[in-house]
Design an enzyme around this catalytic site. Structure first.
Site, PDB file in Angstrom:
ATOM      1  CB  SER A 146      -0.893  -0.061   1.310  1.00 42.40           C
ATOM      2  OG  SER A 146      -1.546   1.220   1.382  1.00 42.40           O
ATOM      3  CE1 TYR A 159      -4.148  -2.364   5.245  1.00 47.09           C
ATOM      4  CE2 TYR A 159      -3.346  -0.170   4.359  1.00 47.09           C
ATOM      5  CZ  TYR A 159      -3.834  -1.227   4.123  1.00 47.09           C
ATOM      6  OH  TYR A 159      -3.906  -1.662   2.766  1.00 47.09           O
TER       7      TYR A 159
HETATM    8  P1  NAD Z   1     -11.030  -6.187   0.158  1.00 44.26           P
HETATM    9  O1  NAD Z   1     -11.553  -6.207   1.439  1.00 44.26           O
HETATM   10  O2  NAD Z   1     -12.313  -6.055  -1.075  1.00 44.26           O
HETATM   11  O3  NAD Z   1     -10.641  -7.809  -0.115  1.00 44.26           O
HETATM   12  C1  NAD Z   1      -9.882  -8.532   0.853  1.00 44.26           C
HETATM   13  C2  NAD Z   1      -9.642  -9.918   0.533  1.00 44.26           C
HETATM   14  O4  NAD Z   1      -8.996 -10.407   1.478  1.00 44.26           O
HETATM   15  C3  NAD Z   1     -10.960 -10.395   0.537  1.00 44.26           C
HETATM   16  O5  NAD Z   1     -11.102 -11.467  -0.422  1.00 44.26           O
HETATM   17  C4  NAD Z   1     -11.023 -11.215   1.955  1.00 44.26           C
HETATM   18  O6  NAD Z   1     -11.898 -12.560   1.889  1.00 44.26           O
HETATM   19  C5  NAD Z   1      -9.767 -11.557   1.899  1.00 44.26           C
HETATM   20  N1  NAD Z   1      -9.316 -12.006   3.338  1.00 44.26           N
HETATM   21  C6  NAD Z   1      -9.493 -10.989   4.412  1.00 44.26           C
HETATM   22  N2  NAD Z   1      -9.155 -12.027   5.611  1.00 44.26           N
HETATM   23  C7  NAD Z   1      -8.895 -13.253   5.015  1.00 44.26           C
HETATM   24  C8  NAD Z   1      -8.344 -14.387   5.710  1.00 44.26           C
HETATM   25  N3  NAD Z   1      -8.084 -14.580   6.981  1.00 44.26           N
HETATM   26  N4  NAD Z   1      -8.298 -15.586   4.841  1.00 44.26           N
HETATM   27  C9  NAD Z   1      -8.257 -15.418   3.505  1.00 44.26           C
HETATM   28  N5  NAD Z   1      -8.604 -14.313   2.716  1.00 44.26           N
HETATM   29  C10 NAD Z   1      -8.982 -13.321   3.719  1.00 44.26           C
HETATM   30  O7  NAD Z   1      -9.874  -5.445  -0.059  1.00 44.26           O
HETATM   31  P2  NAD Z   1      -9.096  -4.846  -1.414  1.00 44.26           P
HETATM   32  O8  NAD Z   1      -9.312  -3.497  -1.730  1.00 44.26           O
HETATM   33  O9  NAD Z   1      -9.479  -5.767  -2.671  1.00 44.26           O
HETATM   34  O10 NAD Z   1      -7.415  -4.858  -1.039  1.00 44.26           O
HETATM   35  C11 NAD Z   1      -6.774  -6.059  -1.593  1.00 44.26           C
HETATM   36  C12 NAD Z   1      -5.392  -5.874  -0.989  1.00 44.26           C
HETATM   37  O11 NAD Z   1      -4.971  -4.398  -1.492  1.00 44.26           O
HETATM   38  C13 NAD Z   1      -5.194  -5.621   0.458  1.00 44.26           C
HETATM   39  O12 NAD Z   1      -4.060  -6.665   0.968  1.00 44.26           O
HETATM   40  C14 NAD Z   1      -5.263  -4.415   0.741  1.00 44.26           C
HETATM   41  O13 NAD Z   1      -4.607  -3.972   2.292  1.00 44.26           O
HETATM   42  C15 NAD Z   1      -4.574  -3.801  -0.255  1.00 44.26           C
HETATM   43  N6  NAD Z   1      -4.880  -2.341  -0.560  1.00 44.26           N
HETATM   44  C16 NAD Z   1      -6.017  -1.863  -0.552  1.00 44.26           C
HETATM   45  C17 NAD Z   1      -6.170  -0.339  -0.838  1.00 44.26           C
HETATM   46  C18 NAD Z   1      -7.572   0.005  -1.153  1.00 44.26           C
HETATM   47  O14 NAD Z   1      -7.858   1.341  -0.958  1.00 44.26           O
HETATM   48  N7  NAD Z   1      -8.665  -0.571  -1.334  1.00 44.26           N
HETATM   49  C19 NAD Z   1      -5.208   0.443  -1.022  1.00 44.26           C
HETATM   50  C20 NAD Z   1      -3.791  -0.096  -0.671  1.00 44.26           C
HETATM   51  C21 NAD Z   1      -3.741  -1.255  -0.602  1.00 44.26           C
END
Ligand code: NAD
Length: 263
Positions: A146, A159
């Site tokens: 991130s 985080y």
């Molecule tokens: P999201 O919440 O839509 O998806 C998260 C995913 O992680 C889901 O599929 C969920 O089932 C899975 N997950 C959570 N806990 C779990 C567990 N115990 N076992 C298995 N799977 C598990 O989020 P996203 O936006 O798709 O984020 C994906 C990645 O990108 C993450 O690592 C997040 O930190 C990172 N990220 C997101 C953003 C944003 O703004 N959305 C920004 C920077 C980084």
């Protein structure tokens, strides 16, 4: 947005995608299949996994429900994936959780839970997959960190620390892995328009007494491009890093933030 790759970009590859039921993983799975890969998708929501498999046309997708914080589930996932589609050639670590609070209110449960999934589970799954890649002297691993893994973000210490850990792991491991033909990189998005991104904006609004709409407006104004990143844009960068086109890209933290990184 047009899909910028063709159906042979990832031909012959078997990509394992975690967090595939979430916004970025879901878009990445669709993009990887469109780019010609066979894909193992994993997440915790059975319905979402079936829906994704269907949207991808079924055949080249293998779905496994797994809680990645459980060692046994990780072992079973990697074994089942290899049995279904053969050696894993690409890994996308997208599973992650946000949350937490300002430091004085941060609970031990949140502190440990965020680190457990975002860092420890990611490393331990990667160890399992890397064994097979090292044997074949080829592979690409993409970790979703991130922008918060490159600089601290307010109210986000647990985080942010977990994502700094992912970036540190990516760089150090990349040095070892490249000796065996395996590339390791990180992707560092700013706000992405997914459930997690929207929740982050909502929480920030609540901490500052603002509605979601007010906080979203401020978030957009703080981004030089004036908008959030779409999950598809992140997916395109992931497909590129998984492909041979990125052959000499090693240990990078690729930022996708509409220019926020400069503010
Ligand atoms: P999201 O919440 O839509 O998806 C998260 C995913 O992680 C889901 O599929 C969920 O089932 C899975 N997950 C959570 N806990 C779990 C567990 N115990 N076992 C298995 N799977 C598990 O989020 P996203 O936006 O798709 O984020 C994906 C990645 O990108 C993450 O690592 C997040 O930190 C990172 N990220 C997101 C953003 C944003 O703004 N959305 C920004 C920077 C980084």
């Amino acid at each position: 947005m047009n899909f910028p790759f063709h159906d042979k970009t990832l031909e012959g590859q078997h990509i394992l995608i975690t967090g595939a039921t979430g916004g970025i993983g879901y878009a990445a799975a669709k993009a990887a299949v469109a780019a010609g890969a066979r894909v193992t998708i994993t997440g915790r929501n059975e319905e979402k996994l079936s829906e994704l498999k269907q949207e991808c046309g079924g055949g080249d997708v293998f779905a496994v429900r797994a809680d990645l914080s459980k060692p046994q589930a990780r072992d079973q996932l990697v074994e089942a994936a290899a049995n279904e589609f053969g050696p894993i050639t690409g890994l996308l670590n997208s599973a992650g959780i946000g949350g937490g609070d300002i430091v004085e209110n941060l609970s031990e449960e949140d502190l440990r839970g965020i680190m457990e999934l975002n860092y420890f589970s990611l490393v331990e799954l990667t160890q399992l997959v890397y064994k097979g890649m090292k044997d074949k002297e080829k592979g690409s691993i993409v970790n979703i960190a991130s922008l918060s893994g490159l600089r601290g973000t307010h109210g986000n210490s647990a985080y942010s620390a977990s994502k700094f850990a992912v970036v540190g792991f990516t760089q150090a491991f990349a040095l070892e892995a490249i000796e065996h033909g395996v590339r390791v990189n990180a992707v560092c998005p700013g706000y992405v328009d997914t459930e997690m991104g929207r929740n982050a904006i909502k929480s920030k609004g609540e901490r500052n007494g603002r509605s979601y709409e007010e906080q979203l407006k401020l978030a957009k104004e703080s981004i030089p491009s004036g908008r959030l990143t779409s999950p598809e844009e992140v997916a395109n960068t992931i497909v590129y890093l998984l492909s041979d086109a990125a052959e000499n890209i090693v240990g990078e933290s690729v930022k996708i933030s509409g220019g926020s990184v400069m503010r």
